[in-house]
Every structure is written in C-alpha cells, then in structure tokens.
Scaffold this active site. Structure first.
Site, PDB file in Angstrom:
ATOM      1  N   CYS A   1      39.852  29.119 -25.556  1.00 10.47           N
ATOM      2  CA  CYS A   1      40.811  28.038 -25.305  1.00 10.47           C
ATOM      3  C   CYS A   1      40.111  26.734 -24.904  1.00 10.47           C
ATOM      4  O   CYS A   1      38.905  26.682 -24.688  1.00 10.47           O
ATOM      5  CB  CYS A   1      41.791  28.455 -24.226  1.00 10.47           C
ATOM      6  SG  CYS A   1      41.038  28.569 -22.587  1.00 10.47           S
TER       7      CYS A   1
ATOM      8  N   ALA B   1      38.252  26.759 -21.639  1.00 13.84           N
ATOM      9  CA  ALA B   1      36.947  27.418 -21.764  1.00 13.84           C
ATOM     10  C   ALA B   1      35.913  26.437 -22.312  1.00 13.84           C
ATOM     11  O   ALA B   1      34.771  26.393 -21.846  1.00 13.84           O
ATOM     12  CB  ALA B   1      37.053  28.638 -22.680  1.00 13.84           C
TER      13      ALA B   1
ATOM     14  N   ARG C   1      28.807  33.464 -19.405  1.00 13.46           N
ATOM     15  CA  ARG C   1      28.103  32.855 -20.538  1.00 13.46           C
ATOM     16  C   ARG C   1      26.584  32.988 -20.446  1.00 13.46           C
ATOM     17  O   ARG C   1      25.862  32.629 -21.353  1.00 13.46           O
ATOM     18  CB  ARG C   1      28.515  31.388 -20.639  1.00 13.46           C
ATOM     19  CG  ARG C   1      28.062  30.678 -21.898  1.00 13.46           C
ATOM     20  CD  ARG C   1      28.968  29.506 -22.144  1.00 13.46           C
ATOM     21  NE  ARG C   1      28.484  28.517 -23.072  1.00 13.46           N
ATOM     22  CZ  ARG C   1      27.974  27.336 -22.732  1.00 13.46           C
ATOM     23  NH1 ARG C   1      27.808  27.035 -21.452  1.00 13.46           N
ATOM     24  NH2 ARG C   1      27.623  26.480 -23.652  1.00 13.46           N
TER      25      ARG C   1
ATOM     26  N   HIS D   1      35.654  20.568 -25.547  1.00 13.95           N
ATOM     27  CA  HIS D   1      34.373  19.841 -25.608  1.00 13.95           C
ATOM     28  C   HIS D   1      34.654  18.341 -25.620  1.00 13.95           C
ATOM     29  O   HIS D   1      34.020  17.568 -24.910  1.00 13.95           O
ATOM     30  CB  HIS D   1      33.601  20.142 -26.906  1.00 13.95           C
ATOM     31  CG  HIS D   1      33.319  21.593 -27.140  1.00 13.95           C
ATOM     32  ND1 HIS D   1      33.240  22.120 -28.402  1.00 13.95           N
ATOM     33  CD2 HIS D   1      33.091  22.613 -26.281  1.00 13.95           C
ATOM     34  CE1 HIS D   1      32.964  23.406 -28.310  1.00 13.95           C
ATOM     35  NE2 HIS D   1      32.873  23.738 -27.036  1.00 13.95           N
TER      36      HIS D   1
HETATM   37 FE1  CFM Z   1      27.650  24.848 -29.292  1.00 15.15          FE
HETATM   38 FE2  CFM Z   1      28.001  27.110 -30.112  1.00 15.15          FE
HETATM   39 FE3  CFM Z   1      29.662  25.971 -28.339  1.00 15.15          FE
HETATM   40 FE4  CFM Z   1      27.099  26.644 -27.633  1.00 15.15          FE
HETATM   41 FE5  CFM Z   1      28.035  29.026 -26.638  1.00 15.15          FE
HETATM   42 FE6  CFM Z   1      28.879  29.485 -29.123  1.00 15.15          FE
HETATM   43 FE7  CFM Z   1      30.598  28.387 -27.404  1.00 15.15          FE
HETATM   44 MO1  CFM Z   1      29.829  30.813 -27.153  1.00 15.15          MO
HETATM   45  S1  CFM Z   1      26.148  26.417 -29.477  1.00 15.15           S
HETATM   46  S2  CFM Z   1      28.280  24.919 -27.226  1.00 15.15           S
HETATM   47  S3  CFM Z   1      26.292  27.848 -26.055  1.00 15.15           S
HETATM   48  S4  CFM Z   1      29.384  25.572 -30.381  1.00 15.15           S
HETATM   49  S5  CFM Z   1      27.721  30.662 -27.832  1.00 15.15           S
HETATM   50  S6  CFM Z   1      28.088  28.913 -31.177  1.00 15.15           S
HETATM   51  S7  CFM Z   1      30.924  29.812 -28.853  1.00 15.15           S
HETATM   52  S8  CFM Z   1      29.853  29.122 -25.632  1.00 15.15           S
HETATM   53  S9  CFM Z   1      31.606  26.490 -27.434  1.00 15.15           S
HETATM   54  C1  HCA Z   2      33.863  30.736 -24.555  1.00 16.93           C
HETATM   55  C2  HCA Z   2      32.501  31.204 -24.124  1.00 16.93           C
HETATM   56  C3  HCA Z   2      31.844  32.110 -25.113  1.00 16.93           C
HETATM   57  C4  HCA Z   2      32.527  33.442 -25.212  1.00 16.93           C
HETATM   58  C5  HCA Z   2      31.684  34.478 -25.851  1.00 16.93           C
HETATM   59  C6  HCA Z   2      32.286  35.722 -26.377  1.00 16.93           C
HETATM   60  C7  HCA Z   2      30.386  32.290 -24.614  1.00 16.93           C
HETATM   61  O1  HCA Z   2      34.077  30.427 -25.717  1.00 16.93           O
HETATM   62  O2  HCA Z   2      34.708  30.663 -23.706  1.00 16.93           O
HETATM   63  O3  HCA Z   2      33.397  35.730 -26.903  1.00 16.93           O
HETATM   64  O4  HCA Z   2      31.588  36.718 -26.299  1.00 16.93           O
HETATM   65  O5  HCA Z   2      29.490  31.995 -25.348  1.00 16.93           O
HETATM   66  O6  HCA Z   2      30.226  32.738 -23.488  1.00 16.93           O
HETATM   67  O7  HCA Z   2      31.803  31.495 -26.377  1.00 16.93           O
END
Ligand code: CFM
Ligand code: HCA
Length: 541
Positions: free
Chosen positions: A61, A64, A95, A194
């Site tokens: 979401c 998150a 995370r 983001h």
């Molecule tokens: Fe960039 Fe990602 Fe993301 Fe990320 Fe992550 Fe991710 Fe995420 Mo999980 S590199 S910041 S550190 S888009 S692993 S592929 S989904 S938290 S929002």
């Molecule tokens: C997020 C964080 C997450 C979740 C990872 C997962 C992460 O999107 O809220 O589903 O295992 O990297 O911790 O992407």
C-alpha cells in the site's frame, strides 16, 4: 516421466487468461506481454493501474511505500505511524534495511515502532489530540532532530489533519515536524507512497542545512536502501575510489544527510522508480544533474563506476576507478566461472517491486541463467519500456545553476522515448537529456513480461514453465516452495546479502548455486507431477 511440450508464448498467455471471466481477462491481457511478439518495437505495458478487485495481488500500500520504503531506513527521525497498531508493527524492520551509527552519541530509533495505536474511540471522536500527545511524548523521551507523521487509511477516512498538527508541534517544540498524507488506500500501490514521501522530504528537509562536506567528487546515492547491507558494500567501493557520498536516500541515512544533500555535484540514481522525483526536483532547483547507475551485478557495478568517473571527467578519478575494478574483479570472476559451470542454462522468474525484477537479471546473466519471465509489482511504463528524460531547465554541465528556483512538487510520470530527430533538436536547444533503460528492451526475445502478477498466475506460470528458481517476496515464498520450486526473496534476501557491488555479486552466485542445485526440491511432489496429464515443459527456441 516428464512429457516435453513445446508451447508458443502467445498460447501460454491464452492459457494464463482462460480461467478468468471475459472482462477480467481483457484487463489482464493489457498487463501481460510476450517480448517482441508484436514486432520490433516495444509494445505498451499497461502499468500502474488499479488491481482488479478479488485478485490476490503481490502489491503493498501507499503507507508502506512512504513510511516503510523511503523514510524507514533513516535512523534519527522519529517516525510516528498515526493509525491502528498493526500498520506500525507490520512495517517495523521487516524490510531488513540496516544501519550503523558512527559514534555512541548518534541516535538510532530504528529498533522502536512508534504508533498512536488508534482505536474505535479515536475513529469516532477524532485522533488529533492523541497524535499531539504522542509527538510530545516522543519529544520528551528522545529529543530527536525531527519527527515525521505517517497517515494510515483511517486518518483520511475520519479527516484528521496531520499537517496542521505538524505545524503546531513544530512551532511548540522548535524541531522539524512534518506529516505525510500517505493513507494506504491512495493511489494503486506503494508507488504513490514514494511520490508523497519524495515531495515532502524535498519540501521540508532537503537544502535546510548549509554544511559542505570535504571531497573532490561528491555524489548523492539515490534509491539505495541498504537492504541486507547493500549500501555498506557500495560505500566501501566508493570510499576506495575516492568518491564522497554526501547522502544516501535513504539507506543508513540521517536527517542531516538529507538536509545537506543539495551540496553534492552529482546525483546517481539506483532505484529510479522510488526516487526519480527527488532527482528531478534537485535538478530543477539546484542544477544537480542525475545519472542512472546500477550496482546489482559485478559488470553493472564496474560500468556504473566508469559512468561516474566519466561525468567528473578527471584522469585521476578514472585511474582510481580502473584500479579498483582491476583489484576487485579477479575474485568475482573466479567464483562466477566456478558457479556458472553448475548454473549455466538454468531458468529464473523474477517478480519484485519496481526495479529489482530488472536489475537482478544482470546477476543471473553473469552465471549463465536466463530470466524467462519477469515483472514488477507497481512500476510505471518507463521502468518497463525505457524513456528519455528531459529536464525542465537547460543544464550547463560545467557550471551548476546555483540560483534557487521555486520548484513545484514533482508530478512528472511517463516521458516516452523520443525519435532520433526529436532528440537532435533537444540537444541543439541545450537540454542534456538522458536515456533511461527499461526492463523489456534488456530481455531476450519471447520472454514473458507480466505486470502486477497475482497468486493464481504465479502458480499457473510455474506449472507450465517450471523455472529452476522463482524470485519474489514473503507472500509468495511458501506457496511457491510447496510446488517444489526454490524461492529467493529479492526484497529482503531471506537471511542473505549484501548482493550489491563486487562482494555482493559473489554472495549472490553462491546462494543461487546452492538453491538451484539442491536435491531437496526434487523430493517435493507438485500436483502436476502426480497427475502426468498436466505435465508440460516450456522449451525455448
Ligand atoms: Fe526500489 Fe524496488 Fe522499491 Fe527498493 Fe524494496 Fe522492492 Fe519495495 Mo520491496 S528497489 S525501493 S528496496 S522499487 S525490495 S524492487 S518492493 S521495498 S518499494
Ligand atoms: C513493502 C516492503 C516490501 C515487502 C516485501 C515482501 C519489502 O512493499 O511494503 O512482500 O516480501 O521489500 O520489504 O516490498
């Protein structure tokens, strides 16, 4: 005995869709494509659209994306979740973003989960009073430099004004207090979070402190979150090269790093999806150009270092960078070649967030493994198709535009790829456009690209294509492993990492070798193995 069935990727898509009601199938078809099945040009991906209700999506979401992803890795801001306790608890350290303080006096609030613990009473009578009380309590206990407030779904539904509370408390306490309207239901995924986070950090923190770090080549590292210690490895390499990292957004970061980030000479962008808004606002306001880098993969790391050296155009830096690459690569190559002898020709599927499903294909390539299907949870069209980025202002590469411009919150999204003629014209006009590579152009022909994959499709894909490894997150891990396929979490690396940089590549090769060559998976019986009529193997031409 396994029956080998040759299947056209287009038929495979039909197979994936055939169980859906007509309307759902029509919608999903826009998010599923076979690379170059429709000719030489990259077809349009239907990304960043709402998940169809009823489908079990892999997405998260907006809260998150804002609280967990962007602000989560910053150690000395007290991050208060205004909402029910579950939201704060679930986003608390899951995370695996790491941090270490430099001195004993440095604050680290990451081990705490701050929340207003909203309950029925607050929903009925409003939660602002409780929020103020929480801010005061946190201030009295910890005396932080800054306090951030994150809105969860009920906040927007009942209309609590977190920004008014933030202003009032900022005045009263004399520290920076700011809020985020990042209610979970906003937008279609983490991605909206983001964007909200980037705009507020830029508005409330970036450029608020004039402290110039000493260093000849000063960069910010944007979109690197120090998962499993990735940022530590990148810092090690930068240090060796003599490149000063002013700030990282936001792995192992501090409030002061954000506040002084406008003093860097160059922004390097690792995860474009999550932080491109900050890069573009800093370019518009402070004239700091940005370039795309990628430290996932040893070759990609070397390439990115060379790209940074090229930007600074300094023989000294180039020489240093080349020496570091020459020093680091032999060990990497040795492990790469050894592992490759056991992994060559194996197949992978990658379904992760908004950049890793692309970046990690490089690491798999290095050990001879092919990504037969991949997709993002929430990326936008540019992350799939690539784009040409044109800044708002003409950038003079030699002299920074230090005149401060009023910058609107970043609303930019998709900049399509331009024709050669359009690019030539822009170049003549003095715009330093840059090319941003997307996932699809980098993938092999006939690969299957799927946006916002869901549980049903994941199981179906595995059943038909039988990859040697599936990469995704915790929600997918055990259902996939029960099908007899190892799952590597590419969000938190399970218990592994770092995977970035040179040392990270070595760790990754070893971990994948162990997973795809382990006998344990062959002991699991998936339903199709017990019913041979379901058996099919996808064969590449
Ligand atoms: Fe960039 Fe990602 Fe993301 Fe990320 Fe992550 Fe991710 Fe995420 Mo999980 S590199 S910041 S550190 S888009 S692993 S592929 S989904 S938290 S929002
Ligand atoms: C997020 C964080 C997450 C979740 C990872 C997962 C992460 O999107 O809220 O589903 O295992 O990297 O911790 O992407």
């Amino acid at each position: 005995k396994k029956k080998v069935v040759q299947m056209d990727p287009a038929d495979l898509v039909q197979d994936l869709l055939k169980k859906y009601p007509t309307k759902v199938a029509r919608k999903r078809a826009k998010q599923i494509m076979v690379k170059e099945a429709e000719g030489a040009s990259t077809p349009e991906m239907g990304a960043n659209v709402r998940t169809i209700p009823g489908i079990i999506t892999m997405r998260g979401c907006t809260y998150a994306g804002c609280k967990g992803v962007i602000l989560g890795p910053t150690r000395d801001i007290v991050n208060i979740t205004h909402g029910p306790i579950g939201c704060g608890f679930y986003s608390w350290l899951t995370r695996r973003n790491q941090t270490h303080t430099e001195t004993d006096a440095d604050e680290n609030f990451m081990p705490y989960a701050f929340s207003t613990d909203m309950n029925e009473n607050d929903i009925v009578f409003g939660g602002e009073k409780k929020l103020k009380q929480a801010i005061k309590e946190a201030y009295e206990l910890f005396h932080p430099k800054a306090i951030a407030i994150f809105s969860t779904c009920p906040v927007g539904l009942i209309g609590d004004d977190v920004h008014a509370v933030a202003r009032e408390m900022k005045e009263e306490l004399g520290i920076n207090v700011f809020g985020f309207s990042c209610e979970g239901y906003k937008g279609v995924s983490q991605s909206a979070g983001h964007h909200i986070a980037n705009n507020q950090i830029f508005k409330h923190v970036v450029g608020t402190k004039e402290e110039i770090k000493v260093g000849e080549f000063k960069i910010n590292l944007l979109g690197e979150y120090n998962i499993g210690g990735d940022g530590f490895e990148i810092d090690r390499i930068m240090d060796k090269c003599g490149i000063t990292v002013v700030s990282t957004f936001s792995g192992n970061s501090t409030y002061d790093q954000f506040a002084t980030s406008h003093t860097a000479d160059l922004n390097t962008v690792m995860c474009h999806r999550s932080i491109n808004y900050v890069a573009e606002m800093m370019e518009s306001k402070y004239g700091i150009p940005w370039i795309k880098v990628n430290f996932i993969g040893a070759e990609a790391t070397a390439k990115s270092l060379r790209k940074i050296a090229q930007y600074f155009d300094s023989p000294k830096l180039t020489e240093r960078v080349e020496a570091v690459i020459a020093e680091e690569m032999p060990e990497v190559r040795q492990v790469m070649d050894d592992v490759r002898s056991r992994t060559e020709g194996k197949t992978a599927m990658l379904f992760v967030g908004g950049s890793r499903a692309h970046h990690y294909q490089e690491l798999f390539n290095e050990i001879g493994m092919r990504t037969i299907s991949a997709g993002y949870e929430f990326a936008h069209r540019d992350d799939y198709e690539g784009r040409h980025v044109i800044p708002d202002i003409k950038i003079d590469a030699d002299s920074r535009n230090i005149e401060e411009l009023e910058v609107e919150p970043c609303t930019k999204d998709y900049n399509p790829r331009k024709t050669d003629e359009e690019l030539k014209k822009l170049d003549e006009e003095g715009f330093k456009f840059k090319e941003y590579a997307g996932m699809i152009p980098d993938m092999e022909n006939k690969s299957l690209v799927i946006d916002d994959l869901n549980q049903y499709e994941a199981e179906k894909l595995i059943e038909i294509m039988k990859p040697d490894i599936f990469c995704a997150g915790i929600k997918e891990k055990y259902s996939v492993q029960k099908l007899g396929i190892p799952l590597k979490q590419l969000h938190n690396y399970d218990i592994g990492g770092p995977y970035a940089g040179f040392k990270g590549a070595v760790n990754f090769y070893h971990d994948i070798d162990r997973m795809v060559n382990s006998k344990v998976w062959s002991y699991l019986k998936a339903p199709w193995q017990e019913k041979p009529e379901l058996s099919a193997t996808y064969v590449w031409e």
